[in-house]
Write a protein that holds these residues in place. Structure first.
Motif, PDB file in Angstrom:
ATOM      1  N   PHE A   1      -4.821  -0.489   6.502  1.00  0.00           N
ATOM      2  CA  PHE A   1      -4.629  -1.420   5.385  1.00  0.00           C
ATOM      3  C   PHE A   1      -5.924  -2.099   4.962  1.00  0.00           C
ATOM      4  O   PHE A   1      -6.037  -2.584   3.830  1.00  0.00           O
ATOM      5  CB  PHE A   1      -3.515  -2.437   5.652  1.00  0.00           C
ATOM      6  CG  PHE A   1      -3.775  -3.498   6.689  1.00  0.00           C
ATOM      7  CD1 PHE A   1      -4.728  -4.486   6.501  1.00  0.00           C
ATOM      8  CD2 PHE A   1      -3.008  -3.552   7.847  1.00  0.00           C
ATOM      9  CE1 PHE A   1      -4.940  -5.483   7.436  1.00  0.00           C
ATOM     10  CE2 PHE A   1      -3.202  -4.550   8.794  1.00  0.00           C
ATOM     11  CZ  PHE A   1      -4.177  -5.517   8.581  1.00  0.00           C
ATOM     12  N   SER A   2      -6.912  -2.151   5.853  1.00  0.00           N
ATOM     13  CA  SER A   2      -8.177  -2.789   5.474  1.00  0.00           C
ATOM     14  C   SER A   2      -9.127  -1.827   4.771  1.00  0.00           C
ATOM     15  O   SER A   2      -9.892  -2.238   3.882  1.00  0.00           O
ATOM     16  CB  SER A   2      -8.870  -3.381   6.706  1.00  0.00           C
ATOM     17  OG  SER A   2      -9.274  -2.368   7.612  1.00  0.00           O
TER      18      SER A   2
ATOM     19  N   ASP B   1     -15.205  -9.094   4.783  1.00  0.00           N
ATOM     20  CA  ASP B   1     -16.225  -8.448   5.599  1.00  0.00           C
ATOM     21  C   ASP B   1     -15.608  -7.628   6.732  1.00  0.00           C
ATOM     22  O   ASP B   1     -14.586  -8.018   7.316  1.00  0.00           O
ATOM     23  CB  ASP B   1     -17.169  -9.500   6.188  1.00  0.00           C
ATOM     24  CG  ASP B   1     -18.427  -8.883   6.767  1.00  0.00           C
ATOM     25  OD1 ASP B   1     -19.370  -8.629   6.001  1.00  0.00           O
ATOM     26  OD2 ASP B   1     -18.449  -8.649   8.000  1.00  0.00           O
ATOM     27  N   GLN B   2     -16.248  -6.518   7.045  1.00  0.00           N
ATOM     28  CA  GLN B   2     -15.767  -5.620   8.099  1.00  0.00           C
ATOM     29  C   GLN B   2     -15.586  -6.347   9.426  1.00  0.00           C
ATOM     30  O   GLN B   2     -14.657  -6.041  10.203  1.00  0.00           O
ATOM     31  CB  GLN B   2     -16.769  -4.478   8.275  1.00  0.00           C
ATOM     32  CG  GLN B   2     -16.418  -3.481   9.373  1.00  0.00           C
ATOM     33  CD  GLN B   2     -15.229  -2.625   9.014  1.00  0.00           C
ATOM     34  OE1 GLN B   2     -15.278  -1.897   8.032  1.00  0.00           O
ATOM     35  NE2 GLN B   2     -14.166  -2.694   9.793  1.00  0.00           N
TER      36      GLN B   2
ATOM     37  N   ALA C   1       0.637  -8.333  -1.376  1.00  0.00           N
ATOM     38  CA  ALA C   1       0.219  -6.966  -1.022  1.00  0.00           C
ATOM     39  C   ALA C   1      -1.291  -6.842  -0.819  1.00  0.00           C
ATOM     40  O   ALA C   1      -2.083  -7.591  -1.389  1.00  0.00           O
ATOM     41  CB  ALA C   1       0.678  -5.992  -2.103  1.00  0.00           C
ATOM     42  N   VAL C   2      -1.672  -5.849  -0.019  1.00  0.00           N
ATOM     43  CA  VAL C   2      -3.076  -5.596   0.303  1.00  0.00           C
ATOM     44  C   VAL C   2      -3.815  -4.843  -0.805  1.00  0.00           C
ATOM     45  O   VAL C   2      -5.022  -4.619  -0.704  1.00  0.00           O
ATOM     46  CB  VAL C   2      -3.202  -4.806   1.621  1.00  0.00           C
ATOM     47  CG1 VAL C   2      -2.637  -5.607   2.780  1.00  0.00           C
ATOM     48  CG2 VAL C   2      -2.511  -3.439   1.508  1.00  0.00           C
ATOM     49  N   THR C   3      -3.110  -4.446  -1.836  1.00  0.00           N
ATOM     50  CA  THR C   3      -3.729  -3.746  -2.958  1.00  0.00           C
ATOM     51  C   THR C   3      -4.532  -4.731  -3.826  1.00  0.00           C
ATOM     52  O   THR C   3      -4.234  -5.918  -3.834  1.00  0.00           O
ATOM     53  CB  THR C   3      -2.631  -3.105  -3.831  1.00  0.00           C
ATOM     54  OG1 THR C   3      -1.694  -4.134  -4.221  1.00  0.00           O
ATOM     55  CG2 THR C   3      -1.899  -2.008  -3.083  1.00  0.00           C
TER      56      THR C   3
ATOM     57  N   GLY D   1       0.818  -1.206   0.000  1.00  0.00           N
ATOM     58  CA  GLY D   1       0.000   0.000   0.000  1.00  0.00           C
ATOM     59  C   GLY D   1       0.849   1.252   0.000  1.00  0.00           C
ATOM     60  O   GLY D   1       0.517   2.245  -0.672  1.00  0.00           O
ATOM     61  N   GLU D   2       1.942   1.239   0.740  1.00  0.00           N
ATOM     62  CA  GLU D   2       2.851   2.383   0.728  1.00  0.00           C
ATOM     63  C   GLU D   2       3.460   2.604  -0.648  1.00  0.00           C
ATOM     64  O   GLU D   2       3.620   3.739  -1.096  1.00  0.00           O
ATOM     65  CB  GLU D   2       3.959   2.193   1.770  1.00  0.00           C
ATOM     66  CG  GLU D   2       3.570   2.721   3.129  1.00  0.00           C
ATOM     67  CD  GLU D   2       3.905   1.776   4.260  1.00  0.00           C
ATOM     68  OE1 GLU D   2       4.617   2.179   5.178  1.00  0.00           O
ATOM     69  OE2 GLU D   2       3.455   0.614   4.212  1.00  0.00           O
TER      70      GLU D   2
END
Length: 296
Positions: free
Chosen positions: A208-209, A145-146, A129-131, A107-108
């Protein structure tokens, strides 16, 4: 110890980032390694010792709130974290670097490329990566889900050590029949995670979420490599690595069959060799086309 000044906190205290700079004076290129949550730059121990043997200088730093860096109360949004990355590149006057972002660190990389126009960067790598985006929403119905992230935060608040113990096993794909990481190594990585600020650890879960990197990825116009394990239980490949590859022009993708999230350890030799090949290729080449490499 070596530190880079990255500004001040809201209370006026200096925010300093600890870093390591390893390699030889005749290095062909430079890799800047950005660690994942909830660890520190030490997670890249193998890569930091092996990549210089390929003629690649390695710079790795601790994200604010983690490792030996300052631990301010605030500043864990991606705009601030991308500005911290810029401070590292500017203060060390690094040019034509390869940004290597693992998990949250991806993400960075994405936010830096859009927010700072890709200054000083020749190529980028996203590892687990979280992307592009993790959280489920109306515009991203296949996301996580949240409640999953709420439960993570609740676990961290109630018993951070116990939560990280269980998280670490999933992180490396440890189960009844698979033990890719020894118990001493699991304990070591939990120790690294426990050195982080509890506030930073929780705030970064939200960052990140909830951050949507889809607009950031469209700005990347340098060669890119996506590496992901297809058995990643932390950052599912189908909604992250696969879609990151689709979003970035000129992107390669390498999928590690059976690979968990913690590829930097479980697949350390493969990962290091893939990184070296990509970094050195782009240190001397330009104008090439990139496609899917496939599974390994």
């Amino acid at each position: 110890m070596s530190y880079i000044h990255a500004g001040q906190s809201a209370t006026g205290q200096a925010v300093n980032l600890y870093y390591q700079d390893w390699g030889t004076a005749d290095a062909h290129s430079t890799a800047v390694l950005i660690h994942g949550w909830p660890l520190s730059h030490e997670m890249f121990e193998y890569q930091m010792t092996e990549l210089p043997k390929h003629g690649i200088r390695c710079v790795a730093y601790d994200r604010r709130g983690f490792g030996k860096s300052s631990k301010p109360w605030e500043g864990y949004d991606y705009d601030t974290l991308a500005d911290d990355l810029k401070a590292v590149l500017d203060e060390l006057d690094l040019q034509d670097v390869t940004l290597v972002g693992f998990s949250m660190g991806g993400g960075e990389v994405a936010r830096y490329m859009s927010r700072h126009g890709g200054a000083r960067v020749k190529s980028v790598v996203f590892i687990g990566a979280v992307t592009p985006v993790l959280l489920k929403s109306d515009s991203h119905p296949d996301g996580v889900d949240q409640s999953v992230f709420d439960d993570m935060i609740e676990g961290l608040r109630n018993d951070r050590a116990n939560f990280l113990h269980g998280f670490g096993r999933n992180f490396f794909g440890v189960n009844f029949i698979s033990h890719p990481v020894s118990e001493p190594s699991l304990q070591y990585y939990q120790m690294l995670a426990m050195l982080a600020s509890p506030k930073a650890t929780i705030d970064c879960v939200r960052s990140f979420s909830e951050t949507d990197f889809r607009p950031d990825l469209t700005t990347i116009n340098v060669p890119a490599l996506i590496i992901h394990g297809d058995s990643d239980q932390i950052v599912p490949f189908e909604i992250t690595g696969q879609r990151t590859h689709q979003a970035i022009p000129r992107a390669q993708i390498v999928v590690y069959e059976g690979g968990p999230h913690g590829l930097f350890f479980t697949h350390k030799e493969k990962l290091t060799n893939d990184l070296a090949a990509f970094i050195l290729e782009n240190a001397t080449a330009s104008g090439q086309s990139y496609g899917i490499i496939g599974k390994r």
